[in-house]
Design a protein around this motif. Structure first.
Motif: not given
Length: 192
Positions: A71-72, A123-125, A148-151
């Motif tokens: 997934l990277r 994965c979130s990172d 980034v957190e908003t996105l």
């Protein structure tokens, strides 16, 4: 602390991980996913089954580790000239990859084989790193950029929900609305 957390880049540990991951990918293509076993994978990788069990615990955890690596992202997000264009292209590509049969399998494996949820964070990172690269590039062009957190909250989270639970409702119009919503939150009203 898991064995994965203590893996150092390079050296024997990295070579074992690489050969075992490659064995999983090769065998999955050759004999199918349902035929995979730790002894079969270990033999192909040139290690003992105990090496695999010691490092990954069981087949599910190994498949989870392989899924996270698959997934990277391979490349940085493409530059399409503007924040909106970059985000729209990235979201379409992300949606296509994650909603594919392989994408669903990797998501499932990444989550099922990792009860501590470290792989979900990895994965979130990956998504956060891609979005940060888009934002840095856009800020360099003088554009207003959402954090980034908003996105992640406004674009990625609802997109993943659709991919996992309502894939028939996934469309280009939907992904464009997510981007428009995210960008609308980052800039002053246009006066419309």
């Amino acid at each position: 602390m898991s064995a994965r957390a203590t893996t150092r880049p390079g050296g024997r540990s990295a070579r074992v991980q690489q050969s075992v991951h490659q064995a999983v990918r090769d065998l999955e293509a050759e004999v199918g996913r349902d035929a995979l076993t730790v002894p079969l994978i270990a033999a192909r990788a040139g290690v003992t089954p105990s090496t695999v069990y010691r490092r990954w615990g069981d087949l599910r955890e190994l498949l989870s580790d392989v899924a996270v690596e698959r997934l990277r992202p391979d490349t940085p997000p493409a530059d399409h000239g503007s924040l909106r264009a970059d985000l729209e292209a990235w979201v379409v590509q992300f949606a296509e990859e994650m909603s594919s049969t392989a994408g669903h399998t990797y998501i499932r494996d990444a989550l099922l084989g990792d009860p501590e949820q470290g792989n979900a964070v990895r994965c979130s990172d990956y998504a956060a790193e891609q979005l940060k690269a888009i934002g840095v590039r856009a800020a360099g062009r003088g554009e207003a950029v959402p954090d980034v957190e908003t996105l992640l909250d406004v674009v990625v989270a609802p997109l993943m929900y659709r991919i996992l639970f309502r894939p028939s409702d996934l469309s280009a119009a939907y992904t464009d609305r997510l981007v428009a919503t995210a960008l609308g939150r980052s800039s002053a009203p246009s006066g419309d």
